[in-house]
Design a protein around this motif. Structure first.
Motif, PDB file in Angstrom:
ATOM      1  N   TYR A  21       0.896  -1.152   0.000  1.00  0.00           N
ATOM      2  CA  TYR A  21       0.000   0.000   0.000  1.00  0.00           C
ATOM      3  C   TYR A  21       0.928   1.194   0.000  1.00  0.00           C
ATOM      4  O   TYR A  21       1.943   1.199   0.714  1.00  0.00           O
ATOM      5  CB  TYR A  21      -0.886   0.038   1.255  1.00  0.00           C
ATOM      6  N   THR A  22       0.596   2.210  -0.754  1.00  0.00           N
ATOM      7  CA  THR A  22       1.503   3.352  -0.860  1.00  0.00           C
ATOM      8  C   THR A  22       1.589   4.164   0.428  1.00  0.00           C
ATOM      9  O   THR A  22       2.535   4.925   0.608  1.00  0.00           O
ATOM     10  CB  THR A  22       1.064   4.279  -2.018  1.00  0.00           C
ATOM     11  N   ASP A  23       0.639   3.990   1.333  1.00  0.00           N
ATOM     12  CA  ASP A  23       0.636   4.769   2.574  1.00  0.00           C
ATOM     13  C   ASP A  23       0.945   3.936   3.823  1.00  0.00           C
ATOM     14  O   ASP A  23       0.731   4.395   4.939  1.00  0.00           O
ATOM     15  CB  ASP A  23      -0.701   5.489   2.738  1.00  0.00           C
ATOM     16  N   VAL A  24       1.467   2.731   3.650  1.00  0.00           N
ATOM     17  CA  VAL A  24       1.841   1.877   4.783  1.00  0.00           C
ATOM     18  C   VAL A  24       3.223   1.298   4.502  1.00  0.00           C
ATOM     19  O   VAL A  24       3.402   0.556   3.548  1.00  0.00           O
ATOM     20  CB  VAL A  24       0.838   0.711   4.980  1.00  0.00           C
ATOM     21  N   ASN A  25       4.202   1.652   5.343  1.00  0.00           N
ATOM     22  CA  ASN A  25       5.518   1.050   5.151  1.00  0.00           C
ATOM     23  C   ASN A  25       5.768   0.017   6.242  1.00  0.00           C
ATOM     24  O   ASN A  25       5.084  -0.014   7.263  1.00  0.00           O
ATOM     25  CB  ASN A  25       6.625   2.116   5.087  1.00  0.00           C
ATOM     26  N   THR A  50      -4.025   2.557  -1.660  1.00  0.00           N
ATOM     27  CA  THR A  50      -3.823   3.029  -0.291  1.00  0.00           C
ATOM     28  C   THR A  50      -4.643   2.177   0.665  1.00  0.00           C
ATOM     29  O   THR A  50      -5.596   1.508   0.271  1.00  0.00           O
ATOM     30  CB  THR A  50      -4.237   4.506  -0.116  1.00  0.00           C
ATOM     31  N   ARG A  52      -5.137   3.765   3.998  1.00  0.00           N
ATOM     32  CA  ARG A  52      -5.680   4.866   4.803  1.00  0.00           C
ATOM     33  C   ARG A  52      -5.816   4.471   6.272  1.00  0.00           C
ATOM     34  O   ARG A  52      -6.902   4.538   6.852  1.00  0.00           O
ATOM     35  CB  ARG A  52      -7.002   5.341   4.222  1.00  0.00           C
ATOM     36  N   ARG A  54      -5.145   5.811   9.056  1.00  0.00           N
ATOM     37  CA  ARG A  54      -5.549   6.824  10.045  1.00  0.00           C
ATOM     38  C   ARG A  54      -6.930   7.395   9.788  1.00  0.00           C
ATOM     39  O   ARG A  54      -7.383   8.268  10.511  1.00  0.00           O
ATOM     40  CB  ARG A  54      -4.516   7.954  10.099  1.00  0.00           C
TER      41      ARG A  54
END
Length: 143
Positions: A21-25, A50, A52, A54
């Motif tokens: 996911y581009t927003d979870v590393n 993503t 998301r 948060r």
């Protein structure tokens, strides 16, 4: 909510190769939980790649995740009309109607479920108890 789902699933997570996911590393503390629930089919994230983590989720999204958690991602939703605001052509109807038919949720006194409302911890807790304990008697209250 991710923490709640991970606790329900036992907190036993394995690294998932190819998870992206581009927003979870992979350095965040909830990475393994998200990787696991993605791997077993509880969530797929959003179409823009993503997750998301948060953002708030609504009652329909939570119901889908909770039911898929119970069935380890192996659940065939059967769409139907079951509340005044849940119709069979909506993506979430099979999950919500399953919960209604199993007496996990009863909806609101006006005959609605309010699937687009954000879910609070009290509502989520009541739904989870109904799903995982299979009491079949969650008709009291508005959840």
């Amino acid at each position: 909510m991710v923490t709640m789902i991970s606790v329900l699933l036992g907190g036993f997570f394995l690294h998932t190769p190819g998870f992206a996911y581009t927003d979870v590393n992979n350095n965040v503390d909830y990475f393994q939980a998200i990787a696991y629930i993605t791997k077993i089919g509880i969530t797929k994230g959003y179409s823009d790649d993503t997750f998301r983590p948060r953002h708030n989720i609504n009652r329909a999204e939570f119901m889908k995740m909770a039911i898929l958690a119970k069935f380890k991602g192996q659940f065939e939703a059967k769409p139907e009309d079951c509340f005044s605001d849940v119709k069979k052509d909506q993506w979430f109807s099979g999950y919500i109607c399953y919960a209604k038919n199993a007496n996990i949720v009863a909806g609101y006194p006006d005959g609605s479920f309010k699937p687009d409302n954000f879910i609070n911890i009290a509502e989520a807790s009541k739904m989870l108890v109904g799903i995982f304990e299979e009491q079949g008697s969650m008709s009291e209250g508005k959840y």
